[in-house]
Design a protein around this motif. Structure first.
Motif, PDB file in Angstrom:
ATOM      1  N   SER A 140       0.856  -1.196   0.000  1.00 48.43           N
ATOM      2  CA  SER A 140       0.000   0.000   0.000  1.00 48.43           C
ATOM      3  C   SER A 140       0.880   1.230   0.000  1.00 48.43           C
ATOM      4  CB  SER A 140      -0.883   0.015   1.255  1.00 48.43           C
ATOM      5  OG  SER A 140      -1.585   1.239   1.349  1.00 48.43           O
ATOM      6  N   ASN A 141       0.311   2.298  -0.488  1.00 52.11           N
ATOM      7  CA  ASN A 141       0.970   3.588  -0.314  1.00 52.11           C
ATOM      8  C   ASN A 141       1.166   3.870   1.183  1.00 52.11           C
ATOM      9  OD1 ASN A 141       2.093   5.845  -1.535  1.00 52.11           O
ATOM     10  ND2 ASN A 141       0.206   7.029  -1.423  1.00 52.11           N
ATOM     11  N   GLY A 183      -2.663   3.816  -3.744  1.00 52.15           N
ATOM     12  CA  GLY A 183      -3.270   4.787  -2.845  1.00 52.15           C
ATOM     13  C   GLY A 183      -4.703   4.355  -2.565  1.00 52.15           C
ATOM     14  N   MET A 184      -5.547   5.287  -2.141  1.00 49.62           N
ATOM     15  CA  MET A 184      -6.908   4.909  -1.748  1.00 49.62           C
ATOM     16  C   MET A 184      -7.715   4.381  -2.947  1.00 49.62           C
ATOM     17  SD  MET A 184      -9.818   7.152   0.167  1.00 49.62           S
ATOM     18  CE  MET A 184      -9.030   7.179   1.768  1.00 49.62           C
ATOM     19  N   VAL A 185      -8.383   3.245  -2.720  1.00 47.59           N
ATOM     20  CA  VAL A 185      -9.189   2.605  -3.757  1.00 47.59           C
ATOM     21  C   VAL A 185     -10.605   2.440  -3.205  1.00 47.59           C
ATOM     22  CG1 VAL A 185      -9.299   0.697  -5.403  1.00 47.59           C
ATOM     23  CG2 VAL A 185      -7.108   1.253  -4.305  1.00 47.59           C
ATOM     24  N   PRO A 193     -18.539   4.869   0.655  1.00 48.91           N
ATOM     25  CA  PRO A 193     -17.964   5.075  -0.682  1.00 48.91           C
ATOM     26  C   PRO A 193     -16.871   6.144  -0.679  1.00 48.91           C
ATOM     27  CG  PRO A 193     -20.375   5.165  -0.736  1.00 48.91           C
ATOM     28  CD  PRO A 193     -19.974   5.140   0.705  1.00 48.91           C
ATOM     29  N   LYS A 194     -15.903   5.987  -1.550  1.00 43.15           N
ATOM     30  CA  LYS A 194     -14.791   6.947  -1.678  1.00 43.15           C
ATOM     31  C   LYS A 194     -14.754   7.447  -3.120  1.00 43.15           C
ATOM     32  CE  LYS A 194     -13.505   6.127   2.534  1.00 43.15           C
ATOM     33  NZ  LYS A 194     -13.920   7.101   3.543  1.00 43.15           N
ATOM     34  N   PRO A 195     -15.623   8.421  -3.454  1.00 46.98           N
ATOM     35  CA  PRO A 195     -15.779   8.829  -4.858  1.00 46.98           C
ATOM     36  C   PRO A 195     -14.516   9.424  -5.470  1.00 46.98           C
ATOM     37  CG  PRO A 195     -17.081  10.232  -3.374  1.00 46.98           C
ATOM     38  CD  PRO A 195     -16.555   9.114  -2.548  1.00 46.98           C
ATOM     39  N   ARG A 223       3.298   1.693  -8.219  1.00 50.73           N
ATOM     40  CA  ARG A 223       2.609   2.610  -7.315  1.00 50.73           C
ATOM     41  C   ARG A 223       1.521   3.335  -8.113  1.00 50.73           C
ATOM     42  NH1 ARG A 223       5.198   6.823  -3.014  1.00 50.73           N
ATOM     43  NH2 ARG A 223       6.926   5.383  -3.146  1.00 50.73           N
ATOM     44  N   VAL A 224       0.296   3.207  -7.677  1.00 49.80           N
ATOM     45  CA  VAL A 224      -0.842   3.787  -8.396  1.00 49.80           C
ATOM     46  C   VAL A 224      -1.614   4.645  -7.410  1.00 49.80           C
ATOM     47  CG1 VAL A 224      -2.789   3.283  -9.903  1.00 49.80           C
ATOM     48  CG2 VAL A 224      -1.010   1.556  -9.568  1.00 49.80           C
ATOM     49  N   THR A 225      -1.796   5.914  -7.746  1.00 50.01           N
ATOM     50  CA  THR A 225      -2.514   6.807  -6.823  1.00 50.01           C
ATOM     51  C   THR A 225      -3.548   7.628  -7.588  1.00 50.01           C
ATOM     52  OG1 THR A 225      -0.821   8.515  -7.105  1.00 50.01           O
ATOM     53  CG2 THR A 225      -0.573   7.057  -5.205  1.00 50.01           C
TER      54      THR A 225
END
Ligand SMILES: NC(=O)c1ccc[n+]([C@@H]2O[C@H](COP(=O)([O-])OP(=O)(O)OC[C@H]3O[C@@H](n4cnc5c(N)ncnc54)[C@H](OP(=O)(O)O)[C@@H]3O)[C@@H](O)[C@H]2O)c1
Length: 227
Positions: A140-141, A183-185, A193-195, A223-225
């Motif tokens: 994770s990040n 990062g946050m998914v 929910p995390k829009p 690393r994907v954010t």
């Protein structure tokens, strides 16, 4: 257009939802057979129905149970040559902070995020050595930067360090190891929910990219954010 189908098997833990389920869809589209592991057999069965029983199989497994992990890995290897393992099962904190943390939750997190991940890799390596295969670990990040009081982040720092040590061991026989640090998914990992976060499909594309590299190329970290 998707790649031609092959017999190669990708074993995914934490395949019943979120990043794992999205990766299963992406991998089948890329021609992989997938062995889907989690505890929620109803969700796994629905995913197998969607992907087709010729390309996907469901494996009931709690990654904290070594006997179940051993059976899961063998069943995946019986489905076809086990060429990749995505050790992705994980969970987060129920209460923030060290002083205010919930010790039972810490133990479960350590069991799943560290012990479960290690057990899966330990049992998979003899098969991956045969195929000169690939391990992808979901870090994770949160395991790449300090986060105040985060035990979850600390479990992912473990994954970060372990990936580098595992990579050095696997390199001796031509294997590859990729650390995935999203990062946050927006997944069921969170209660709401995390829009503004990544979608699980965004992370699945990164995993598919790492898996698609020719055998002399290792993506050692993805690393994907969210922007
Ligand atoms: N969402 C984020 O913002 C984010 C960011 C960075 C990294 N990550 C990491 O990404 C990974 C996947 O998370 P996600 O966001 O996709 O969340 P999710 O939708 O909640 O998926 C978690 C998966 O882990 C499985 N799992 C949990 N405990 C297990 C156990 N004891 N044995 C077997 N499987 C177990 C769950 O399946 P069952 O409950 O059916 O067993 C589920 O399939 C985790 O390692 C997480 O730490 C998430």
């Amino acid at each position: 257009m998707s790649a031609p189908a092959s017999d190669r098997v990708l074993l995914i833990t934490g395949a019943s939802s979120g990043i794992g389920a999205a990766t299963a869809r992406a991998a089948v589209a890329d021609g992989w057979k997938v062995a889907l592991a989690a505890r929620s057999t109803d969700k796994l069965s629905a995913l197998v129905d969607e992907l087709g029983a010729e390309r996907a199989m469901a494996l009931a497994c709690d990654v904290t149970n070594e006997a179940q992990v051993a059976r899961m890995v063998q069943a995946a290897a019986d489905f076809g040559p086990l060429a990749a393992v995505f050790a992705n099962a994980g969970l987060g904190s129920t209460r923030a902070g060290v002083e205010d943390g919930d010790l039972d939750n810490w133990r479960t997190m350590l069991d799943v995020n560290i012990w479960g991940l290690l057990t899966v890799v330990h049992h998979a390596l003899p098969h991956l050595r045969e195929t000169r295969g690939h391990v992808i670990l979901t870090g994770s990040n949160a395991g790449r930067r300090p986060i105040k009081g985060s035990i979850y982040g600390a479990t992912k720092w473990f994954v970060n360090g372990f990936s580098q040590n595992l990579s050095a061991e696997m390199t001796e026989w031509g294997g590859r190891c990729t650390l995935l640090t999203p990062g946050m998914v927006d997944t069921p990992f969170f209660e709401s929910p995390k829009p503004d976060a990544l979608r699980a499909e965004d992370v699945a594309r990164a995993v598919a990219f790492a898996l698609a590299q020719p055998s002399h190329v290792n993506m050692d970290e993805m690393r994907v954010t969210p922007v």
